[in-house]
Design a protein around this motif. Sequence first.
Motif, PDB file in Angstrom:
ATOM      1  N   LEU A   1       0.826  -1.211   0.000  1.00 58.88           N
ATOM      2  CA  LEU A   1       0.000   0.000   0.000  1.00 58.88           C
ATOM      3  C   LEU A   1       0.858   1.258   0.000  1.00 58.88           C
ATOM      4  CD1 LEU A   1      -2.858  -1.062   2.440  1.00 58.88           C
ATOM      5  CD2 LEU A   1      -3.123  -0.503   0.012  1.00 58.88           C
ATOM      6  N   TRP A   2       2.010   1.215   0.647  1.00 56.47           N
ATOM      7  CA  TRP A   2       2.911   2.368   0.594  1.00 56.47           C
ATOM      8  C   TRP A   2       3.480   2.537  -0.812  1.00 56.47           C
ATOM      9  CZ3 TRP A   2       5.692   5.416   4.597  1.00 56.47           C
ATOM     10  CH2 TRP A   2       4.969   5.480   5.782  1.00 56.47           C
ATOM     11  N   GLN A   3       3.755   1.429  -1.493  1.00 55.91           N
ATOM     12  CA  GLN A   3       4.171   1.531  -2.894  1.00 55.91           C
ATOM     13  C   GLN A   3       3.090   2.209  -3.720  1.00 55.91           C
ATOM     14  OE1 GLN A   3       6.382  -2.754  -3.337  1.00 55.91           O
ATOM     15  NE2 GLN A   3       5.717  -1.772  -5.194  1.00 55.91           N
ATOM     16  N   ALA A   4       1.847   1.813  -3.500  1.00 54.13           N
ATOM     17  CA  ALA A   4       0.733   2.395  -4.235  1.00 54.13           C
ATOM     18  C   ALA A   4       0.595   3.881  -3.934  1.00 54.13           C
ATOM     19  CB  ALA A   4      -0.556   1.655  -3.900  1.00 54.13           C
ATOM     20  N   LYS A   5       0.753   4.232  -2.658  1.00 51.51           N
ATOM     21  CA  LYS A   5       0.673   5.650  -2.266  1.00 51.51           C
ATOM     22  C   LYS A   5       1.773   6.458  -2.941  1.00 51.51           C
ATOM     23  CE  LYS A   5       2.111   6.645   1.878  1.00 51.51           C
ATOM     24  NZ  LYS A   5       3.278   7.556   1.660  1.00 51.51           N
ATOM     25  N   ASP A   6       2.992   5.917  -2.961  1.00 52.80           N
ATOM     26  CA  ASP A   6       4.105   6.628  -3.585  1.00 52.80           C
ATOM     27  C   ASP A   6       3.898   6.786  -5.089  1.00 52.80           C
ATOM     28  OD1 ASP A   6       5.284   6.803  -1.117  1.00 52.80           O
ATOM     29  OD2 ASP A   6       6.661   5.128  -1.428  1.00 52.80           O
ATOM     30  N   ALA A   7       3.192   5.816  -5.702  1.00 49.65           N
ATOM     31  CA  ALA A   7       2.896   5.887  -7.139  1.00 49.65           C
ATOM     32  C   ALA A   7       1.647   6.721  -7.416  1.00 49.65           C
ATOM     33  CB  ALA A   7       2.716   4.485  -7.697  1.00 49.65           C
ATOM     34  N   LYS A   8       1.064   7.286  -6.340  1.00 51.28           N
ATOM     35  CA  LYS A   8      -0.124   8.151  -6.442  1.00 51.28           C
ATOM     36  C   LYS A   8      -1.344   7.408  -7.022  1.00 51.28           C
ATOM     37  CE  LYS A   8       2.468  12.485  -6.584  1.00 51.28           C
ATOM     38  NZ  LYS A   8       3.702  11.881  -6.058  1.00 51.28           N
ATOM     39  N   ILE A   9      -1.474   6.123  -6.662  1.00 48.27           N
ATOM     40  CA  ILE A   9      -2.671   5.373  -7.023  1.00 48.27           C
ATOM     41  C   ILE A   9      -3.826   5.868  -6.140  1.00 48.27           C
ATOM     42  CG2 ILE A   9      -3.747   3.089  -7.166  1.00 48.27           C
ATOM     43  CD1 ILE A   9      -1.395   3.435  -9.089  1.00 48.27           C
ATOM     44  N   PRO A  10      -4.925   6.351  -6.722  1.00 45.80           N
ATOM     45  CA  PRO A  10      -6.030   6.844  -5.898  1.00 45.80           C
ATOM     46  C   PRO A  10      -6.658   5.715  -5.077  1.00 45.80           C
ATOM     47  CG  PRO A  10      -6.211   7.673  -8.148  1.00 45.80           C
ATOM     48  CD  PRO A  10      -5.163   6.597  -8.162  1.00 45.80           C
ATOM     49  N   MET A  11      -6.878   5.991  -3.782  1.00 42.43           N
ATOM     50  CA  MET A  11      -7.460   5.008  -2.871  1.00 42.43           C
ATOM     51  C   MET A  11      -8.656   5.624  -2.153  1.00 42.43           C
ATOM     52  SD  MET A  11      -4.105   3.455  -0.960  1.00 42.43           S
ATOM     53  CE  MET A  11      -2.489   3.528  -1.743  1.00 42.43           C
ATOM     54  N   PHE A  12      -9.543   4.747  -1.702  1.00 39.75           N
ATOM     55  CA  PHE A  12     -10.702   5.217  -0.945  1.00 39.75           C
ATOM     56  C   PHE A  12     -11.107   4.134   0.047  1.00 39.75           C
ATOM     57  CE2 PHE A  12     -15.256   5.838  -0.191  1.00 39.75           C
ATOM     58  CZ  PHE A  12     -15.277   7.181   0.161  1.00 39.75           C
ATOM     59  N   LYS A  13     -11.486   4.563   1.255  1.00 41.23           N
ATOM     60  CA  LYS A  13     -11.955   3.629   2.285  1.00 41.23           C
ATOM     61  C   LYS A  13     -13.449   3.845   2.504  1.00 41.23           C
ATOM     62  CE  LYS A  13     -11.044   2.187   7.068  1.00 41.23           C
ATOM     63  NZ  LYS A  13     -10.227   2.477   8.274  1.00 41.23           N
ATOM     64  N   ILE A  14     -14.242   2.821   2.235  1.00 42.98           N
ATOM     65  CA  ILE A  14     -15.688   2.903   2.400  1.00 42.98           C
ATOM     66  C   ILE A  14     -16.023   2.887   3.897  1.00 42.98           C
ATOM     67  CG2 ILE A  14     -17.861   1.658   2.006  1.00 42.98           C
ATOM     68  CD1 ILE A  14     -16.694   0.874  -0.728  1.00 42.98           C
ATOM     69  N   ASN A  15     -16.844   3.827   4.289  1.00 44.19           N
ATOM     70  CA  ASN A  15     -17.090   4.056   5.709  1.00 44.19           C
ATOM     71  C   ASN A  15     -18.213   3.165   6.244  1.00 44.19           C
ATOM     72  OD1 ASN A  15     -16.591   5.337   8.176  1.00 44.19           O
ATOM     73  ND2 ASN A  15     -18.214   6.842   7.824  1.00 44.19           N
ATOM     74  N   GLU A  16     -18.088   1.877   5.987  1.00 43.80           N
ATOM     75  CA  GLU A  16     -19.029   0.901   6.537  1.00 43.80           C
ATOM     76  C   GLU A  16     -18.251  -0.323   6.992  1.00 43.80           C
ATOM     77  OE1 GLU A  16     -22.813  -0.131   4.929  1.00 43.80           O
ATOM     78  OE2 GLU A  16     -22.761   1.523   3.493  1.00 43.80           O
ATOM     79  N   ILE A  17     -18.698  -0.933   8.085  1.00 39.77           N
ATOM     80  CA  ILE A  17     -18.047  -2.150   8.584  1.00 39.77           C
ATOM     81  C   ILE A  17     -18.547  -3.326   7.747  1.00 39.77           C
ATOM     82  CG2 ILE A  17     -17.790  -3.718  10.538  1.00 39.77           C
ATOM     83  CD1 ILE A  17     -18.223  -1.249  12.363  1.00 39.77           C
ATOM     84  N   LEU A  18     -17.691  -3.806   6.856  1.00 44.34           N
ATOM     85  CA  LEU A  18     -18.056  -4.874   5.925  1.00 44.34           C
ATOM     86  C   LEU A  18     -17.159  -6.100   6.071  1.00 44.34           C
ATOM     87  CD1 LEU A  18     -18.657  -2.602   2.800  1.00 44.34           C
ATOM     88  CD2 LEU A  18     -20.400  -3.613   4.284  1.00 44.34           C
ATOM     89  N   THR A  19     -16.151  -5.994   6.947  1.00 42.17           N
ATOM     90  CA  THR A  19     -15.165  -7.068   7.115  1.00 42.17           C
ATOM     91  C   THR A  19     -14.987  -7.354   8.600  1.00 42.17           C
ATOM     92  OG1 THR A  19     -14.019  -6.289   5.121  1.00 42.17           O
ATOM     93  CG2 THR A  19     -12.802  -7.788   6.571  1.00 42.17           C
ATOM     94  N   LEU A  20     -14.860  -8.631   8.933  1.00 37.60           N
ATOM     95  CA  LEU A  20     -14.654  -9.058  10.314  1.00 37.60           C
ATOM     96  C   LEU A  20     -13.325  -9.797  10.401  1.00 37.60           C
ATOM     97  CD1 LEU A  20     -18.225 -10.548  10.948  1.00 37.60           C
ATOM     98  CD2 LEU A  20     -17.477  -8.190  11.268  1.00 37.60           C
ATOM     99  N   ARG A  21     -12.404  -9.270  11.211  1.00 39.84           N
ATOM    100  CA  ARG A  21     -11.092  -9.902  11.370  1.00 39.84           C
ATOM    101  C   ARG A  21     -11.067 -10.717  12.654  1.00 39.84           C
ATOM    102  NH1 ARG A  21      -5.488  -6.543  11.317  1.00 39.84           N
ATOM    103  NH2 ARG A  21      -6.468  -5.508  13.129  1.00 39.84           N
TER     104      ARG A  21
END
Length: 230
Positions: free
Chosen positions: A175-195
């Motif tokens: 994800l840091w590689q993606a950030k450095d490459a300026k890949i647009p990211m978005f976090k959906i503000n809903e709980i959809l995953t259970l760890r």
Amino acid sequence: MNNLPLVTVIIPVYNYANYIGVTLDSVFAQTYRPIEVIVVDDGSTDNSADIVRGYPEVQYFYQSNQGVSVARNVAIAAAKGEYIAFLDADDLWKPDKLSLQIAYMLENPHIGITGTKAINFLDSNTQLPPWLRDDPSWEEVTVIIPSTIVVQKSVFSQIGVFSPDYRASEDTQWLWQAKDAKIPMFKINEILTLRRFHGSNVSWLMAATLKSRMLRIIKESIARQSRQPE
């Protein structure tokens, strides 16, 4: 007719026979179609393979134990989907997880990576580790974790796949590689995953070395940025 894009769901598994069945059930309970599901067995010695083979829709690959990065990369190479979704073999999805993420990404095609909110939960007969016992918000996941991620497959062509040099924090490094490459990211503000926390999570077992891994990731990021043209 369903003209929605194919999503490839990638699940690495290593000795998680206790969990892989319910994890796969949460995938096939998704309201989204079409999907393909790839499980890469990273050298399990329990009966994980028998359980996975009980799902005829799943593509099963076996490799000697080489780590989660290599397992995910094998599946990425085999994936036919326009989008790639990751799920750890001990985690769970809510039924509308993929539907909401893909709908957002189709409406915002410039977004290369999405995550979702997630919560932690304890497996039965599991005690909280010492570093979480005094944290009243331990259930809250504040970062994008692998089991939340959906990626446009083309992103891997731009920045590469997961580094086999990392046996843990490989997702953070990517994800840091993606950030450095300026890949647009978005976090959906809903709980959809259970760890699931159960005491043998890789992140749990390797918690003591997290700071050193993060320092390495930061140093690699600085080096990448220094090589970028101004």
